[in-house]
Every structure is written in C-alpha cells, then in structure tokens.
Design an enzyme around this catalytic site. Sequence first.
Site, PDB file in Angstrom:
ATOM      1  N   SER A   1       0.820  -1.208   0.000  1.00 48.53           N
ATOM      2  CA  SER A   1       0.000   0.000   0.000  1.00 48.53           C
ATOM      3  C   SER A   1       0.860   1.266   0.000  1.00 48.53           C
ATOM      4  O   SER A   1       1.710   1.397  -0.857  1.00 48.53           O
ATOM      5  CB  SER A   1      -0.943  -0.066   1.208  1.00 48.53           C
ATOM      6  OG  SER A   1      -2.089   0.671   0.945  1.00 48.53           O
TER       7      SER A   1
ATOM      8  N   LYS B   1       4.151   2.099  -2.498  1.00 49.57           N
ATOM      9  CA  LYS B   1       4.564   3.306  -3.236  1.00 49.57           C
ATOM     10  C   LYS B   1       6.005   3.637  -2.841  1.00 49.57           C
ATOM     11  O   LYS B   1       6.849   3.973  -3.674  1.00 49.57           O
ATOM     12  CB  LYS B   1       3.669   4.498  -2.876  1.00 49.57           C
ATOM     13  CG  LYS B   1       2.142   4.252  -2.948  1.00 49.57           C
ATOM     14  CD  LYS B   1       1.349   5.513  -2.588  1.00 49.57           C
ATOM     15  CE  LYS B   1      -0.021   5.305  -1.970  1.00 49.57           C
ATOM     16  NZ  LYS B   1      -1.033   4.636  -2.688  1.00 49.57           N
TER      17      LYS B   1
ATOM     18  N   TRP C   1      -9.973   0.270  -5.072  1.00 44.42           N
ATOM     19  CA  TRP C   1      -9.415   1.599  -4.742  1.00 44.42           C
ATOM     20  C   TRP C   1      -8.016   1.779  -5.344  1.00 44.42           C
ATOM     21  O   TRP C   1      -7.626   2.858  -5.740  1.00 44.42           O
ATOM     22  CB  TRP C   1      -9.377   1.726  -3.208  1.00 44.42           C
ATOM     23  CG  TRP C   1      -9.041   3.062  -2.652  1.00 44.42           C
ATOM     24  CD1 TRP C   1      -7.983   3.363  -1.840  1.00 44.42           C
ATOM     25  CD2 TRP C   1      -9.776   4.285  -2.799  1.00 44.42           C
ATOM     26  NE1 TRP C   1      -8.008   4.684  -1.482  1.00 44.42           N
ATOM     27  CE2 TRP C   1      -9.091   5.272  -2.063  1.00 44.42           C
ATOM     28  CE3 TRP C   1     -10.943   4.641  -3.494  1.00 44.42           C
ATOM     29  CZ2 TRP C   1      -9.532   6.597  -1.990  1.00 44.42           C
ATOM     30  CZ3 TRP C   1     -11.382   5.958  -3.433  1.00 44.42           C
ATOM     31  CH2 TRP C   1     -10.674   6.914  -2.684  1.00 44.42           C
TER      32      TRP C   1
ATOM     33  N   HIS D   1      -7.753  -5.806   0.183  1.00 45.17           N
ATOM     34  CA  HIS D   1      -6.504  -5.052   0.326  1.00 45.17           C
ATOM     35  C   HIS D   1      -5.750  -5.549   1.565  1.00 45.17           C
ATOM     36  O   HIS D   1      -6.173  -5.311   2.691  1.00 45.17           O
ATOM     37  CB  HIS D   1      -6.886  -3.573   0.491  1.00 45.17           C
ATOM     38  CG  HIS D   1      -5.726  -2.639   0.533  1.00 45.17           C
ATOM     39  ND1 HIS D   1      -4.863  -2.451  -0.529  1.00 45.17           N
ATOM     40  CD2 HIS D   1      -5.280  -1.814   1.517  1.00 45.17           C
ATOM     41  CE1 HIS D   1      -3.954  -1.548  -0.204  1.00 45.17           C
ATOM     42  NE2 HIS D   1      -4.183  -1.144   1.036  1.00 45.17           N
TER      43      HIS D   1
END
Length: 423
Positions: free
Chosen positions: A263, A267, A354, A404
């Site tokens: 998540s 990044k 998402w 997720h």
Amino acid sequence: MKGFAFLFLLSFFLAGQTKAQREKVITDESKVPEYNLPDVLTRFRGGKVKTEKAWFKKQRPEILKLFTTEVYGQVPGQLDIAEVKVWESSDEALNGLARRKQLSLFFRNNGHNLEVNVLMYLPKTTEKVPVFLAYNFTGNHAVSNDPAIRLTESWVANNPSVGIINNQITEQSRASSEDRWPVEEIVKSGYGLVTVYYGDVDPDKNDFSDGIHPFFYQENQTHPRYNEWGSIAAWAWGLSRVLDYLETDQMVDSKKVAVLGHSRLGKTALWAGATDQRFAMVVSNESGCGGAALSRREFGETVQIINTSFPHWFCDNFLKYNDNEEELPVDQHMLLALIAPRPLYVASAEGDKWADPRGEFLSAKYASPVYELLGKEGLPAKEMPEVNQPVMGTIGYHIRSGKHDLTLYDWIQYIRFADKFLK
Ligand code: GTR
C-alpha cells in the site's frame, strides 16, 4: 515564493471539491476516460530511445528528474548514519530456527536526533543471505509474537483494538500484524527479513516539524519547498539508509536485497527502487495511486483524492495535477521502468478496486519495453491474468482473490520470484 502561495491557495480550492470528487470515484471500467499515455521509450523532445546507452544516459535521468521534482520531491541533502547501536542478537530465535538481531541507526543534524529501530530475522547459515527489506505499519513488535522484540516508543496512529492508545503502543500490540509477516516461511526459504517501523523515519501525519524533514531545514524553514520531499520520499530515503547499514553487516548479502512494501509502503518501495539502484529486486503489494497504478485512468483513488487525504505524502508540485492528470509529464509505468532491468513484482487484489488492479497491471505491461530493450523478458502477459494465476518474467504480476492486504499467498509468490533471481 509567489508560486508557492499560488499552490497553497490552489490546494485549498481543490480540497473544497473533494466531496463532489469522491462521489464521482470511478469503479466501473466503462467510465475510465480516454487518455494518452506518454511512451516510455519516446524522448520528451521527440525521437525514440533505441539503445541501452540512450536509456541509461538520457531517458532514464530525465524520467527520474520529473518524478523527483513533480511527484515525490527532492531529498534536500545528504546525511549518513551517525551511529549504529546493536541492542541484542540471538541464534535461538523462533524456537532455534533463526538468528535475530535488533539494532538502532541514529541520525543527527541541526540539533536533531532520530533513532530508527531495525529488526532482523536471518536463516542460520555461515553464508551471507539474501533478504527482504520491508517497512511495517505499527512497529517491529507487531510482526511476530517473539517476546524479545523491543517495543517502539515512537508516535503510532491510534488503534485501540490493538492496544495503541495516546499514540503509544502497549504490550497488547504485540503480534498484531503477524498475519502479514510469515517470518518462519521466509527464513525456511533461505531469506532474511529486515523490518523497520516507517514512522521512525517520519510519523505519518501532515506535520513537517517531526521526523527526518527538519534535519535539512535552512534557518526559519518549517516546511519542505514545493519541489522537495514529502513523506514517501522521506521513507524511501530511510530504506536506502538501512541498505547502507546492511552493506556493513557480515551476515547479509547486500547485493541481494529485495525491497518490499504494501500500500503506501508499496509506493515507498517503488520510489526507493527507482532512486537507489543498489536494491536488487522490488515488490509493490497493492500500491495503487502514486504507486504502480496509472494516474491517467482516474480509477479508484485519484491524484486529487490522495493529495487531499494525505497532503504530506508527495511534494507540493504534485498538487498541480489534481484533476489534471493529462498534464503530468510522466505516468506510473515510467516509475516502474526506472527499476529495469532489475526484477520487479507488482501485485493487486480483486477486492482492492481503490488501488485500480487493472491500472497496476497495465503499468507493468507498459514498462516492459524498457526491460526488453535491456535484454530482459518484461511482463509475460499481454492481457490481465486470471485471479490467482501469477505470471513471472523479469516483471511478475498477480491479482489474488480477497481484499486489500499483504497475505501468505502474496509472500509465497514473492519468494518464488526471488528464487529465480536472488538464489
Ligand atoms: C489508503 C490510501 C491508499 C493506500 C492505503 C494504505 O487510505 O488511499 O493510497 O496507501 O491507504 O496505505 O493502506
């Protein structure tokens, strides 16, 4: 200064639109706008990149510079580890399966002192071992029920259900994320796990007075400049400093460090892999917007939404692209391409709309021409694979069933992928 004031006002104006924007969140493929993706091998001034030399000497530096100044922000200076303090080590961790080592890296500058706690589990062998280096979300004690793990005293986001109260963790917080960290499987497969709480480097809140940022401030400065680092770049910087330490550790093969993150930390792992070519492999687990997902698709979380919810993650220049993705000089497939020719794994989850699973897949696909130019396979799939059907070239990808999360299924694929390249 004028430019900064303008951006500041602009961010307020756009922040006001968030609710309307949120109501328009795209979760249906047919609503994705038409977009023109910049081609990763076309020079910004025109012409094609045809050689390895042109990639490394010309195109790659230009792409890296654009991500630095427009997206994640520049690290404003250099700062080395001031001191390493080893707290303890044991050859009898995990019922004798593993070595454990706990140490702190200290950073000092401008009258500030920062302590970054590192927890390591390593296979018991006389050889240097490849490792996964990954930040955790709430502290090292959360990854295992090993009672020897030191409890963090750092600021942690409140979560009473796991005993995090008044931004401090408690005994109750131990092992609260152990489902995400199959330490025994990792060690039994021949890999070490090196983990650090990301908030040690910069607490995850819109506050630039704490964490590593103030170490570099000029007199009277209280906030990074518009082209300077947000939190993601700060966390990525921290991963590079941990790698500096690993280069000195006799038990670790520092040429075989896979940087991994889930998540927001996915990044971060991607940006660390892009900015520091010493990382031998990169794993992005459901990194989504500002990670592996293509921004121009505007599917799920968008640039505007992320800049509004997390104004501290990116540099202030990134605000220019709120609801204005087509003006971005780059898109996230170009971030993935910066990792070439090193092995890169991008993973999505079916229930994680998402983060735009399809946008993550396409990004991996459109990064592939750079891998191919450099003599590697790239992503061995033209179309998105079925759920739970991983594909592995030098770029790997899967979309797994479920929500997720970072699961054992994900780790098993990362270990299989690492076996191809780091063994
Ligand atoms: C979400 C955010 C995502 C992702 C995620 C996480 O709220 O919108 O970009 O980073 O948090 O890090 O868990």
